[in-house]
Design a protein around this motif. Structure first.
Motif, PDB file in Angstrom:
ATOM      1  N   ARG A 140       0.821  -1.218   0.000  1.00 51.38           N
ATOM      2  CA  ARG A 140       0.000   0.000   0.000  1.00 51.38           C
ATOM      3  C   ARG A 140       0.851   1.263   0.000  1.00 51.38           C
ATOM      4  NH1 ARG A 140      -5.407  -0.684  -0.833  1.00 51.38           N
ATOM      5  NH2 ARG A 140      -6.190  -2.504   0.238  1.00 51.38           N
ATOM      6  N   ILE A 141       2.123   1.101   0.363  1.00 51.70           N
ATOM      7  CA  ILE A 141       2.952   2.278   0.626  1.00 51.70           C
ATOM      8  C   ILE A 141       4.170   2.318  -0.295  1.00 51.70           C
ATOM      9  CG2 ILE A 141       4.227   3.532   2.431  1.00 51.70           C
ATOM     10  CD1 ILE A 141       2.501   1.832   4.449  1.00 51.70           C
ATOM     11  N   VAL A 142       4.418   3.495  -0.854  1.00 50.67           N
ATOM     12  CA  VAL A 142       5.630   3.684  -1.653  1.00 50.67           C
ATOM     13  C   VAL A 142       6.519   4.671  -0.899  1.00 50.67           C
ATOM     14  CG1 VAL A 142       6.573   4.527  -3.831  1.00 50.67           C
ATOM     15  CG2 VAL A 142       4.433   3.242  -3.818  1.00 50.67           C
ATOM     16  N   PHE A 143       7.703   4.223  -0.516  1.00 50.39           N
ATOM     17  CA  PHE A 143       8.643   5.089   0.191  1.00 50.39           C
ATOM     18  C   PHE A 143       9.592   5.729  -0.819  1.00 50.39           C
ATOM     19  CE2 PHE A 143       7.237   2.134   3.441  1.00 50.39           C
ATOM     20  CZ  PHE A 143       7.059   2.962   4.541  1.00 50.39           C
ATOM     21  N   THR A 144       9.766   7.040  -0.707  1.00 52.37           N
ATOM     22  CA  THR A 144      10.620   7.746  -1.655  1.00 52.37           C
ATOM     23  C   THR A 144      11.604   8.646  -0.910  1.00 52.37           C
ATOM     24  OG1 THR A 144       8.740   7.803  -3.183  1.00 52.37           O
ATOM     25  CG2 THR A 144      10.574   9.270  -3.685  1.00 52.37           C
ATOM     26  N   ASP A 145      12.890   8.544  -1.305  1.00 55.37           N
ATOM     27  CA  ASP A 145      13.891   9.463  -0.769  1.00 55.37           C
ATOM     28  C   ASP A 145      13.571  10.842  -1.322  1.00 55.37           C
ATOM     29  OD1 ASP A 145      15.030   7.231   0.265  1.00 55.37           O
ATOM     30  OD2 ASP A 145      16.790   7.231  -1.040  1.00 55.37           O
ATOM     31  N   PHE A 146      13.505  11.830  -0.442  1.00 52.92           N
ATOM     32  CA  PHE A 146      13.047  13.138  -0.899  1.00 52.92           C
ATOM     33  C   PHE A 146      13.610  14.235  -0.013  1.00 52.92           C
ATOM     34  CE2 PHE A 146       9.913  16.325  -2.097  1.00 52.92           C
ATOM     35  CZ  PHE A 146       9.672  16.000  -3.417  1.00 52.92           C
ATOM     36  N   HIS A 147      14.120  15.278  -0.642  1.00 53.88           N
ATOM     37  CA  HIS A 147      14.552  16.446   0.125  1.00 53.88           C
ATOM     38  C   HIS A 147      13.281  17.190   0.538  1.00 53.88           C
ATOM     39  CE1 HIS A 147      16.207  20.176   1.377  1.00 53.88           C
ATOM     40  NE2 HIS A 147      17.427  19.918   0.956  1.00 53.88           N
ATOM     41  N   LEU A 148      13.036  17.263   1.826  1.00 51.71           N
ATOM     42  CA  LEU A 148      11.729  17.762   2.289  1.00 51.71           C
ATOM     43  C   LEU A 148      11.482  19.238   1.992  1.00 51.71           C
ATOM     44  CD1 LEU A 148      11.226  15.885   5.686  1.00 51.71           C
ATOM     45  CD2 LEU A 148      10.444  15.252   3.418  1.00 51.71           C
ATOM     46  N   LEU A 149      12.541  19.976   1.649  1.00 51.04           N
ATOM     47  CA  LEU A 149      12.299  21.385   1.316  1.00 51.04           C
ATOM     48  C   LEU A 149      12.196  21.620  -0.188  1.00 51.04           C
ATOM     49  CD1 LEU A 149      14.339  23.569   3.823  1.00 51.04           C
ATOM     50  CD2 LEU A 149      11.959  22.915   3.887  1.00 51.04           C
ATOM     51  N   SER A 150      12.229  20.534  -0.966  1.00 56.75           N
ATOM     52  CA  SER A 150      12.099  20.752  -2.412  1.00 56.75           C
ATOM     53  C   SER A 150      10.628  20.780  -2.812  1.00 56.75           C
ATOM     54  CB  SER A 150      12.876  19.694  -3.189  1.00 56.75           C
ATOM     55  OG  SER A 150      12.625  18.433  -2.681  1.00 56.75           O
ATOM     56  N   LYS A 151      10.390  21.114  -4.072  1.00 60.37           N
ATOM     57  CA  LYS A 151       9.015  21.249  -4.552  1.00 60.37           C
ATOM     58  C   LYS A 151       8.321  19.887  -4.505  1.00 60.37           C
ATOM     59  CE  LYS A 151       7.752  24.780  -6.543  1.00 60.37           C
ATOM     60  NZ  LYS A 151       6.938  25.859  -5.927  1.00 60.37           N
ATOM     61  N   LEU A 152       7.135  19.895  -3.938  1.00 63.56           N
ATOM     62  CA  LEU A 152       6.427  18.619  -3.768  1.00 63.56           C
ATOM     63  C   LEU A 152       5.553  18.256  -4.962  1.00 63.56           C
ATOM     64  CD1 LEU A 152       5.187  18.885  -0.055  1.00 63.56           C
ATOM     65  CD2 LEU A 152       6.958  17.384  -0.936  1.00 63.56           C
ATOM     66  N   ASP A 153       5.364  19.214  -5.883  1.00 64.41           N
ATOM     67  CA  ASP A 153       4.377  18.964  -6.938  1.00 64.41           C
ATOM     68  C   ASP A 153       4.717  17.750  -7.811  1.00 64.41           C
ATOM     69  OD1 ASP A 153       6.483  20.182  -8.117  1.00 64.41           O
ATOM     70  OD2 ASP A 153       5.367  21.863  -8.975  1.00 64.41           O
ATOM     71  N   VAL A 154       5.984  17.330  -7.807  1.00 63.56           N
ATOM     72  CA  VAL A 154       6.335  16.139  -8.600  1.00 63.56           C
ATOM     73  C   VAL A 154       5.644  14.881  -8.046  1.00 63.56           C
ATOM     74  CG1 VAL A 154       8.573  16.980  -9.376  1.00 63.56           C
ATOM     75  CG2 VAL A 154       8.434  15.737  -7.220  1.00 63.56           C
ATOM     76  N   LEU A 155       5.181  14.977  -6.814  1.00 61.33           N
ATOM     77  CA  LEU A 155       4.514  13.811  -6.209  1.00 61.33           C
ATOM     78  C   LEU A 155       3.031  13.741  -6.575  1.00 61.33           C
ATOM     79  CD1 LEU A 155       6.035  14.154  -2.606  1.00 61.33           C
ATOM     80  CD2 LEU A 155       6.705  12.483  -4.327  1.00 61.33           C
ATOM     81  N   GLY A 156       2.528  14.813  -7.185  1.00 64.29           N
ATOM     82  CA  GLY A 156       1.114  14.852  -7.543  1.00 64.29           C
ATOM     83  C   GLY A 156       0.278  15.423  -6.402  1.00 64.29           C
ATOM     84  N   GLU A 157      -1.040  15.278  -6.529  1.00 65.57           N
ATOM     85  CA  GLU A 157      -1.935  15.825  -5.506  1.00 65.57           C
ATOM     86  C   GLU A 157      -2.433  14.727  -4.586  1.00 65.57           C
ATOM     87  OE1 GLU A 157      -5.086  18.015  -7.526  1.00 65.57           O
ATOM     88  OE2 GLU A 157      -4.162  19.850  -6.764  1.00 65.57           O
ATOM     89  N   PHE A 158      -2.794  15.120  -3.383  1.00 65.56           N
ATOM     90  CA  PHE A 158      -3.235  14.141  -2.378  1.00 65.56           C
ATOM     91  C   PHE A 158      -4.555  14.568  -1.741  1.00 65.56           C
ATOM     92  CE2 PHE A 158       1.300  13.817  -2.811  1.00 65.56           C
ATOM     93  CZ  PHE A 158       1.516  12.451  -2.852  1.00 65.56           C
ATOM     94  N   HIS A 159      -5.335  13.571  -1.385  1.00 68.33           N
ATOM     95  CA  HIS A 159      -6.576  13.858  -0.663  1.00 68.33           C
ATOM     96  C   HIS A 159      -6.277  14.146   0.804  1.00 68.33           C
ATOM     97  CE1 HIS A 159      -7.738  11.325  -4.119  1.00 68.33           C
ATOM     98  NE2 HIS A 159      -8.806  12.106  -4.153  1.00 68.33           N
ATOM     99  N   LEU A 160      -5.200  13.552   1.277  1.00 63.01           N
ATOM    100  CA  LEU A 160      -4.839  13.724   2.690  1.00 63.01           C
ATOM    101  C   LEU A 160      -3.319  13.807   2.808  1.00 63.01           C
ATOM    102  CD1 LEU A 160      -5.221  13.525   5.805  1.00 63.01           C
ATOM    103  CD2 LEU A 160      -5.443  11.056   5.534  1.00 63.01           C
ATOM    104  N   VAL A 161      -2.860  14.863   3.470  1.00 65.57           N
ATOM    105  CA  VAL A 161      -1.425  15.015   3.741  1.00 65.57           C
ATOM    106  C   VAL A 161      -1.231  14.981   5.250  1.00 65.57           C
ATOM    107  CG1 VAL A 161       0.543  16.582   3.601  1.00 65.57           C
ATOM    108  CG2 VAL A 161      -0.973  16.326   1.629  1.00 65.57           C
ATOM    109  N   VAL A 162      -0.340  14.127   5.703  1.00 66.82           N
ATOM    110  CA  VAL A 162      -0.126  13.970   7.145  1.00 66.82           C
ATOM    111  C   VAL A 162       1.298  14.402   7.486  1.00 66.82           C
ATOM    112  CG1 VAL A 162      -0.180  12.343   9.082  1.00 66.82           C
ATOM    113  CG2 VAL A 162      -1.720  12.010   7.139  1.00 66.82           C
ATOM    114  N   PHE A 163       1.392  15.362   8.378  1.00 67.84           N
ATOM    115  CA  PHE A 163       2.703  15.835   8.853  1.00 67.84           C
ATOM    116  C   PHE A 163       2.543  16.152  10.337  1.00 67.84           C
ATOM    117  CE2 PHE A 163       5.921  19.471   9.046  1.00 67.84           C
ATOM    118  CZ  PHE A 163       6.963  18.602   9.296  1.00 67.84           C
TER     119      PHE A 163
END
Lengths: 121, 326
Positions: free
Chosen positions: B194-217
Motif C-alpha cells: 500500500r505504501i511507496v517510500f521515496t527518498d526526498f529532500h523535504l524542502l524541495s518542490k512537492l508537486d512532482v509527487l502529484g496531488e493528495f486527498h490527505l497530507v499527514v505531517f
C-alpha cells in the motif's frame, strides 16, 4: 492506586518489573508460580496481572484459563510477559483471555506502552 | 560531557548552520551530543576512521552526497507505531468519513511527509485496514517521503526489532500485520504494497509527487525555523487537493497562517483546503488594480464608474424596454 500482581518464577524479573510498575504508580505484589498467584487472586483480585508463561507448579496459561472461570476472574487486566514469541503461542494466550502480550526482554517503555494500550494508565 | 566530544568546536556550529541551510531545521542547544552520537555511526558506515575525518572531508570537498547523508542522520526522528494516537483517531473519525463520501470509487492518495522509519504510514494503513467495514469499497495508496537515510531504508524493508513492535503496537495488530523473521518482525506484503517510500529532500518542490486527498505531517513542524515552516506549509498546501485535508499533530495550530486552508471546528490541527471558486470575469478589458488601493482612489473610481453608468443608462434602458430608472 491500582494494584498489579507480578507472576514470574524469576526473582530478578519480579524485582525489575515491580520497580517499573511502582514508577508507573502501581501497588505491586508477587507470586512465583500460577498456583501461588491463583491463591492470592482468590483472596483479593488485583487490577492487573503481569504473567510469565513457563513456571513450575502451574504455568501461566493454565493459571489464566482457571482465573477467567473464577468469580470476578474476568476483572483483572492480564498482560502476558514471556520469552515465547511464536504467533501460535501468542494466539493461544489471547484466546485464553490475555489482554496484552509482552515479549521478553522488555524495558520500562514497553511495559508503559502495553499497560497504556490495555487501559491501565 | 565535553571530554567525550571529538570534533573541533567550530565544526559543531558549522554543522548546525549546514542543517539550518539545507533542511531549515534548527538543531537547538546541546546539539554537540546529538552530532557525536548520530554522526559517529554514519562515519563508520561511510568508511572513515573517525568522525573528525568525515567532517573534514565534508567541509573540505563540499560533497553534496555526504552533506545530504550527514544532515539526514542529524534529522532522523525516533518514531513509534501509533504515535500521537489521538490525531490518528481524528483521521479515522473526522477525515476519512468525509473523503470516503466525497471520493467514492476513487483511490484516495495519502502523503506521509517526514515518514522517518515508516511507523507513521504503516500505522495509518493498519488503522484503515482495521476499520474497513466503516468505509466500504475504500481504495487508498500512501506515499511516504523523507530524506535518504538508514531510517527510510528500514521503512522500505518494513523490518522492525522486537523493541520497535512492542511500543505503541497492540499485540493483535502485531500478529495480524507482521510475520516473524528470527528476532525481528516484518510487515506483511499485503500492507507493505500500500505504501511507496521515496527518498526526498523535504524542502524541495512537492508537486512532482502529484496531488493528495490527505497530507499527514504530525509533530514535525516545531523543528523547523520560522521561514522554513512557512515554506513547508506552503508546499504541503500546494499538494492538497481541493477539499482535501492536511493533518498536523495534536496541539499544532497554524490557524493564524492563511494558506487557503481552514481549521476544522473542534480539531484545529486538521485543516481543510478551501474550494476554488472561479469567478466569471465581468469585463475582460477591466484593469486589475496591482498595488495598494486607498480610500481616495476607490472614491475616484466610484465616481468615474457612476458617470460612465449615467452615460450608458439611456441605451440600456431602451434595450430593456423600461421607461424609467431611479
Amino acid at each position: 492506586m491500582k494494584t498489579c500482581l507480578v507472576v514470574d518464577d524469576s526473582k530478578m524479573i519480579r524485582r525489575v518489573a515491580g520497580r517499573i510498575l511502582k514508577d508507573l504508580s502501581f501497588e505491586t505484589s508477587e507470586a512465583a508460580n500460577g498456583q501461588d498467584a491463583l491463591d492470592q487472586c482468590r483472596g483479593q483480585m488485583p487490577d492487573a496481572i503481569l504473567l510469565d508463561w513457563n513456571m513450575p507448579v502451574m504455568d501461566g496459561l493454565n493459571f489464566l484459563k482457571t482465573l477467567r472461570k473464577e468469580p470476578k476472574g474476568g476483572d483483572p487486566v492480564v498482560v502476558f510477559c514471556t520469552a515465547e514469541r511464536d504467533v501460535t503461542k501468542i494466539t493461544e494466550a489471547l484466546e485464553a483471555g490475555a489482554d496484552e502480550y509482552v515479549m521478553k526482554p522488555f524495558d520500562s517503555d514497553i511495559i508503559e506502552s502495553k499497560f497504556m494500550m490495555a487501559g491501565l494508565i | 560531557m565535553s571530554a567525550a566530544l571529538s570534533l573541533k568546536p567550530s565544526y559543531y556550529e558549522a554543522l548546525k548552520r549546514l542543517t539550518l541551510e539545507l533542511a531549515g531545521v534548527n538543531l537547538g542547544g546541546n546539539h554537540e551530543f546529538l552530532i557525536e552520537t548520530r554522526l559517529s555511526a554514519l562515519a563508520r558506515q561511510e568508511g572513515y576512521d573517525n568522525l573528525q575525518m568525515m567532517i573534514e572531508e565534508l567541509f573540505g570537498s563540499g560533497q553534496t552526497r555526504l552533506a545530504v547523508h550527514v544532515v539526514s542522520a542529524l534529522l532522523e526522528r525516533d518514531s513509534q507505531f501509533n504515535d500521537d494516537a489521538e490525531s490518528l483517531e481524528d483521521i479515522l473519525n473526522t477525515v476519512l468519513p468525509v473523503l470516503h463520501r466525497l471520493y467514492k470509487g476513487t483511490t484516495l492518495r495519502i502523503l506521509s511527509y517526514g515518514c522517518s522509519s515508516g511507523q507513521e504510514p504503516y500505522s495509518i494503513a493498519m488503522a484503515i485496514e482495521k476499520n474497513k467495514d466503516l468505509f466500504p469499497g475504500l481504495k487508498y495508496e500512501i506515499a511516504a517521503v523523507d530524506y535518504p537515510s538508514v531510517a527510510i531504508d528500514r521503512a522500505r524493508a518494513g523490518r522492525y526489532t522486537h523493541f520497535d513492535v512492542q511500543r505503541g503496537l497492540p499485540i493483535t495488530d502485531l500478529i495480524r500485520f507482521f510475520d516473524r523473521a528470527g528476532e525481528d518482525w516484518i510487515i506483511k506484503d499485503s500492507l507493505k504494497d500500500r505504501i511507496v517510500f521515496t527518498d526526498f529532500h523535504l524542502l524541495s518542490k512537492l508537486d512532482v509527487l502529484g496531488e493528495f486527498h490527505l497530507v499527514v505531517f504530525r509533530k514535525g513542524l516545531a523543528r523547523y525555523s520560522a521561514p522554513a515552516q512557512i515554506r513547508v506549509l506552503r508546499e504541503l498546501t500546494s499538494v492538497v487537493r481541493e477539499l482535501g485535508f492536511l493533518v498536523l499533530g495534536r496541539g499544532e495550530d497554524v490557524s493564524n497562517l492563511n494558506f487557503g486552508l481552514d481549521g476544522v471546528e473542534g480539531v484545529p490541527h486538521i485543516l481543510r483546503k478551501r474550494e476554488m471558486i472561479i469567478e466569471e470575469p465581468i469585463d475582460p478589458n477591466a484593469k486589475v488594480p496591482s498595488g495598494r488601493t486607498t480610500f481616495e482612489g476607490a472614491k475616484r473610481r466610484f465616481n468615474r464608474a457612476r458617470s460612465d453608468l449615467s452615460e450608458t443608462r439611456p441605451e440600456q434602458v431602451s434595450q430593456e424596454g423600461k421607461t424609467s430608472v431611479a
